[in-house]
Write an enzyme that holds these catalytic residues in place. Structure first.
Site, short mmCIF file in Angstrom:
data_model
loop_
_atom_site.label_atom_id
_atom_site.label_comp_id
_atom_site.label_asym_id
_atom_site.label_seq_id
_atom_site.Cartn_x
_atom_site.Cartn_y
_atom_site.Cartn_z
N GLU A 19 113.87 24.22 4.45
CA GLU A 19 114.73 23.03 4.50
C GLU A 19 113.95 21.79 4.07
O GLU A 19 113.83 20.81 4.83
CB GLU A 19 115.33 22.85 5.89
CG GLU A 19 116.32 23.95 6.22
CD GLU A 19 117.09 23.71 7.52
OE1 GLU A 19 116.65 22.87 8.34
OE2 GLU A 19 118.12 24.37 7.72
N GLU A 68 120.53 30.94 6.87
CA GLU A 68 120.46 30.76 8.33
C GLU A 68 121.83 30.43 8.88
O GLU A 68 122.58 29.65 8.27
CB GLU A 68 119.58 29.54 8.69
CG GLU A 68 118.11 29.69 8.54
CD GLU A 68 117.38 28.42 8.99
OE1 GLU A 68 117.93 27.66 9.81
OE2 GLU A 68 116.28 28.18 8.49
C1 GAL Z 1 117.15 24.86 10.86
C2 GAL Z 1 115.71 25.26 10.59
C3 GAL Z 1 115.26 26.39 11.48
C4 GAL Z 1 115.67 26.13 12.90
C5 GAL Z 1 117.17 25.93 12.95
C6 GAL Z 1 117.70 25.72 14.34
O1 GAL Z 1 117.39 23.56 10.45
O2 GAL Z 1 115.54 25.64 9.25
O3 GAL Z 1 113.86 26.53 11.37
O4 GAL Z 1 115.01 25.00 13.36
O5 GAL Z 1 117.50 24.81 12.18
O6 GAL Z 1 119.10 25.56 14.33
#
Ligand code: GAL
Length: 679
Positions: free
Chosen positions: A165, A323
């Site tokens: 990110e 994710e």
């Molecule tokens: C994203 C990040 C992850 C984790 C996740 C939690 O923004 O890439 O590493 O922190 O959020 O929701």
């Protein structure tokens, strides 16, 4: 079986790669370094049960790989890569640059970002580095080269996951190095200080610059900075972050030319700092991270909007959900747990909209660290849990969906233009109202169309528009050069365009286009607004069809457009509110106010009828429907978001259950059905 070599292609079409899994990808960020190696065997067993195909590895592992300057230790990662391979799991191997080691921060505190008050970011978080720091770049690229060289031939390597990110926690930087880079960027963009003065209108408040070196970043000030400056600052920030990605990518390409490269985007964050529509051209596979907001009752609709936007940026090609959350996150005020079935609906909604894989943050819920209360695929309470059983069910569903991998979402009849640049311009300005939300109209119209079973491509401006019967232009405050002409051509050729209020108001320098609003689209629309008359929160103005306007109204004067609705009270009583012009074979409608629910429903119905737009399939309200088509056939994705059984006028075998459905097929309450339409 699908040709696996042709489905991870960069947007120029010049590079193609084997897809990262044999079917839909399924898995998570995997942080085995947080656990004793004795847990790894259990992980492999649980991954087998769940049907995990890929994990994203080493995202925050820099210090474990390089515990001190120039000293590399590969033991645990070698063992983990081998273990994954033995278990048939692919690695989305991360360059660990999201987490610079403490020794580096200590030796070179100048690599960190500086905030607008001049404070340097302290060690202890992540992504603390400045994309303009030459020292950081040096260390990062050295690490990337070592990593790529180490694993270039490893059979588990499927995908490079560059950093994490990029821009999330380092999205603004006021360091001296950033200042120098900013001035150089301005020089390149405008050819010198005169060009900057002209573009930003610096005669205002006596801001005229005599030299590029006088143009400091927009540090904290008692008033808001110049809107042109702020827009360029946002562009510069995005470009700097992208430049870092490209620097890492070039090393990876040199060492492993046949391995696809991605970096996980954060599409839809309203205050995002990355122009992902441009970044999309730089990755081999577009990947996105998506989290729902617990308090949003329409969170599944927001998810759909984001997924359609991801596909739009990928120019319709398959993309990857890198994710999302298996259950609650830990960064909202109250971190709502997902309802039973919600995780599967969420994951498959992304797949339904073109993702060829659904991965989570993260595999196993952490016990320590700031994310100890963030869900993982494996909860604290382990594998014998409701949540893990749902994970297993999702894994089985994704496995069954393998024939759909590589297929694409059927061409939509409706296109919608959404640009980051326009959101940035809104944020950079002091507008007639602070109540204007850049994405609100886009989301509302997207939802209305979705309710009718109509598919929408959400695309950046500049994307080809020829295929669309309807084109929505929602709050496109900044109209990029050429967009108005492109829309005019589409309308001549038969498209029906809807432009909503607060569109086409400024040019690419964030300057208001003179002569009335919406400046860029006046000719197309055959009208002009002389005045913007915003409404207070809760205030409404009646229209002559019995519906009401809120937030924004305008004093509109028509040229050759017809008036479809008028304001019915107040200073604008009797004046045009909704207008339509006819141009060639198409029409252009202008909505000068924010409509209420009934007003928007009626408008969308009218437009759909006018343009002859048809739904993907005849579904009951409450089902989200999309179709993916590919060499293995045609797949109708049906997601029931309600608590009642609903129906669709379609038949086929449900890929997930293997059940044959005759029309009208029942989609059980809260469930997902994917009909293989060949059968
Ligand atoms: C994203 C990040 C992850 C984790 C996740 C939690 O923004 O890439 O590493 O922190 O959020 O929701």
């Amino acid at each position: 079986m699908t040709d696996l070599t042709s489905h991870a292609v960069d947007l120029d079409g010049s590079r193609s790669f084997r897809w990262i899994a044999d079917g839909m990808a399924f898995g998570a960020d995997y942080n085995p370094e947080q656990w004793p190696e004795s847990v790894w065997a259990e992980d492999m067993e649980l991954m087998r049960r769940a049907g995990v195909t890929n994990v994203s590895l080493a995202i925050f592992s820099w210090v474990l790989i390089e515990p001190s300057d120039g000293v590399f230790e590969w033991g645990w990662l070698d063992r983990m890569m081998d273990m994954l391979h033995e278990h048939g799991i692919g690695a989305n191997l991360a360059t660990p640059t999201a987490a610079p080691p403490m020794w580096l921060m200590r030796a070179h505190p100048e690599i960190t970002t500086v905030d607008e008050l001049g404070h340097r970011t302290a060690a202890g978080g992540r992504l603390s580095w400045s994309p303009s720091s030459a020292t950081f770049r040096h260390y990062a690229l050295r690490m990337v080269r070592e990593l790529a060289t180490r694993y270039r031939d490893h059979p588990a390597l499927r995908l490079w996951h560059v950093s994490n990110e990029i821009g999330n926690e380092n999205n603004v930087d006021y360091s001296p190095e950033a200042e120098a880079a900013w001035q150089a960027w301005l020089g390149k963009r405008y050819g010198g200080v005169a060009g900057v003065n002209q573009a930003w209108g610096t005669a205002f408040w006596g801001h005229t610059y005599g030299d590029l070196s006088e143009i400091v970043p927009p540090h904290h000030a008692r008033t808001k900075h110049n809107p042109g400056l702020l827009l360029d600052w946002a562009r510069f920030t995005s470009d700097s972050l992208l430049e870092h990605f490209i620097a890492e990518r070039e090393v990876l390409r040199e060492v492993t030319p046949d391995t696809p490269i991605t970096t996980n985007f954060m599409i839809l964050s309203e205050d995002g700092s990355e122009e992902y529509s441009g970044w999309a051209h730089e990755v081999d596979v577009l990947s996105n991270d998506h989290y729902t907001i617990g308090t949003d009752p329409l969170r599944h609709r927001e998810l759909e909007f984001s997924a359609d936007r991801s596909r739009g940026m990928a120019e319709g090609r398959p993309w990857l959900l890198m994710e999302h959350a298996a259950n609650a996150v830990n960064w909202q005020q109250v971190n709502r747990a997902k309802e039973p079935g919600e995780m599967i609906r969420d994951s498959l909604s992304h797949i339904a909209r073109g993702a060829d894989g659904a991965l989570f943050f993260q595999w196993r819920a952490s016990t320590a660290g700031i994310e100890q209360w963030h869900s993982g695929m494996v909860p604290h309470s382990g594998g014998e849990t409701r949540q893990f059983r749902e994970v297993e069910a999702l894994g089985a569903a994704l496995k069954a969906l393998a024939p759909a991998q590589g297929s694409v979402v059927e061409q939509a009849q409706v296109g919608m233009l959404v640009d980051e640049m326009s959101q940035w311009a809104i944020k950079a300005s002091r507008l007639p109202t602070g109540l204007l939300k850049p994405l609100e109209m886009g989301r509302r119209i997207h939802k209305e169309l979705g309710d009718r079973g109509i598919s929408v491509d959400v695309v950046p401006s500049g994307a080809p528009l020829d295929a669309y019967r309807v084109i929505i232009v929602p709050t496109l405050y900044l109209a990029k050069d050429g967009v108005a002409e492109q829309l005019a051509q589409a309308v001549e050729a038969g498209a029906h365009v809807l432009v909503t209020f607060a569109s086409g108001i400024v040019d690419e320098t964030n300057r208001v286009i003179r002569g009335g609003y919406p400046g860029a689209f006046r000719d197309l629309l055959g009208m002009r607004a002389e005045e913007i008359r915003p409404l207070f929160e809760g205030e409404t103005v009646a229209l002559d069809d019995g519906t009401a306007a809120s937030i924004w109204t305008e004093l509109v004067e028509v040229g050759d457009a017809d008036v479809l609705r008028r304001y019915a009270e107040g200073a604008l009583a009797g004046q045009p509110a909704l207008t339509r012009s006819v141009r060639g074979a198409g029409t252009a409608t202008y909505l000068s106010y924010e409509p209420d629910g009934a007003g928007l429903e009626a408008l969308v119905d009218e437009l759909v009828e006018l343009a002859g737009v048809t739904p993907v399939a005849a579904v009951d309200r409450g089902i989200s429907v999309t179709r993916r088509v590919g060499e293995n056939g045609s797949f109708l994705f049906l997601i029931n978001h309600t608590q009642q059984d609903l129906t669709v006028d379609a038949s086929g075998v449900d890929l997930i259950t293997g059940e044959q459905h005759e029309a009208p097929a029942v989609v059980p309450a809260g469930r997902v059905v994917v009909l293989d339409e060949r059968s």
